[in-house]
Design a protein around this motif. Structure first.
Motif, PDB file in Angstrom:
ATOM      1  N   VAL A  28       0.836  -1.204   0.000  1.00 20.76           N
ATOM      2  CA  VAL A  28       0.000   0.000   0.000  1.00 20.76           C
ATOM      3  C   VAL A  28       0.870   1.254   0.000  1.00 20.76           C
ATOM      4  O   VAL A  28       0.564   2.227  -0.685  1.00 20.76           O
ATOM      5  CB  VAL A  28      -0.985  -0.019   1.195  1.00 20.76           C
ATOM      6  N   TYR A  41      -3.963   3.154  -3.090  1.00 19.93           N
ATOM      7  CA  TYR A  41      -5.328   2.657  -2.900  1.00 19.93           C
ATOM      8  C   TYR A  41      -6.091   2.759  -4.208  1.00 19.93           C
ATOM      9  O   TYR A  41      -5.721   3.559  -5.055  1.00 19.93           O
ATOM     10  CB  TYR A  41      -6.058   3.517  -1.859  1.00 19.93           C
ATOM     11  N   PRO A  42      -7.175   2.045  -4.367  1.00 20.88           N
ATOM     12  CA  PRO A  42      -7.709   0.960  -3.540  1.00 20.88           C
ATOM     13  C   PRO A  42      -6.863  -0.298  -3.705  1.00 20.88           C
ATOM     14  O   PRO A  42      -6.037  -0.395  -4.607  1.00 20.88           O
ATOM     15  CB  PRO A  42      -9.122   0.759  -4.073  1.00 20.88           C
ATOM     16  N   GLU A  65     -10.145   0.698   0.688  1.00 22.25           N
ATOM     17  CA  GLU A  65      -9.663   2.009   0.276  1.00 22.25           C
ATOM     18  C   GLU A  65      -9.120   2.687   1.522  1.00 22.25           C
ATOM     19  O   GLU A  65      -9.201   2.135   2.618  1.00 22.25           O
ATOM     20  CB  GLU A  65     -10.759   2.826  -0.398  1.00 22.25           C
ATOM     21  N   GLN A  66      -8.594   3.876   1.357  1.00 22.66           N
ATOM     22  CA  GLN A  66      -8.010   4.562   2.506  1.00 22.66           C
ATOM     23  C   GLN A  66      -9.106   5.077   3.421  1.00 22.66           C
ATOM     24  O   GLN A  66     -10.025   5.759   2.995  1.00 22.66           O
ATOM     25  CB  GLN A  66      -7.136   5.727   2.053  1.00 22.66           C
ATOM     26  N   LEU A 112      -6.827   0.989   6.379  1.00 20.35           N
ATOM     27  CA  LEU A 112      -7.664   0.456   5.306  1.00 20.35           C
ATOM     28  C   LEU A 112      -9.080   0.253   5.813  1.00 20.35           C
ATOM     29  O   LEU A 112      -9.297  -0.304   6.886  1.00 20.35           O
ATOM     30  CB  LEU A 112      -7.101  -0.875   4.817  1.00 20.35           C
TER      31      LEU A 112
END
Length: 140
Positions: free
Chosen positions: A36, A41-42, A70-71, A123
């Motif tokens: 990541v 992201y995602p 996603e964040q 996340l």
């Protein structure tokens, strides 16, 4: 179907589901953190797949846990959380529909779990747990 073939199938479907925005990751939490940080992201994250083979019945059961993330943020409001969950639930539903179209995959019963601020990357999204019953003749 071997472990590597199943992982490759899941990765292929995940990347198609993401449509070029985001990336796929398979591994542990530490490697997810690094992925990541590098790719953003995602992310669709696959935990290592476990399974059981029943030689007598000729079936293999693969236990799959996959997250669609996603964040997030520490200070998300309840409404913001729900928006993320809804968005990632749509992504996961698309993934599962595509997976179920595969010849070797039968019906899929999924347990969805909303996830908030998973790992240091915060996340947020949906984790899906399910089992795939595969013919053992395809497992070697």
């Amino acid at each position: 179907m071997t472990y590597a073939e199943l992982e490759a199938l899941i990765e292929s479907i995940a990347l198609e589901t993401l449509g070029g925005s985001g990336h796929f990751h398979c591994g542990n939490d530490l490697s997810l953190k690094l992925a990541v940080e590098e790719k953003g992201y995602p992310v669709v994250h696959l935990d290592p797949i476990s399974g059981n083979r029943n030689i007598q019945s000729g079936n293999k059961t693969a236990s799959v846990t996959i997250g669609f993330f996603e964040q997030g943020a520490v200070d998300l409001s309840a409404k913001e959380e729900q928006v993320i969950y809804a968005r990632q639930e749509v992504v996961s539903a698309h993934f599962l529909a595509m997976l179920q179209e595969e010849d070797e995959v039968g019906d899929i019963a999924v347990r969805d779990t909303p996830v908030k601020n998973y790992t240091d990357q915060l996340l947020s999204g949906i984790a899906c747990e399910f089992e795939l019953k595969l013919p053992i003749s395809l497992c070697f």
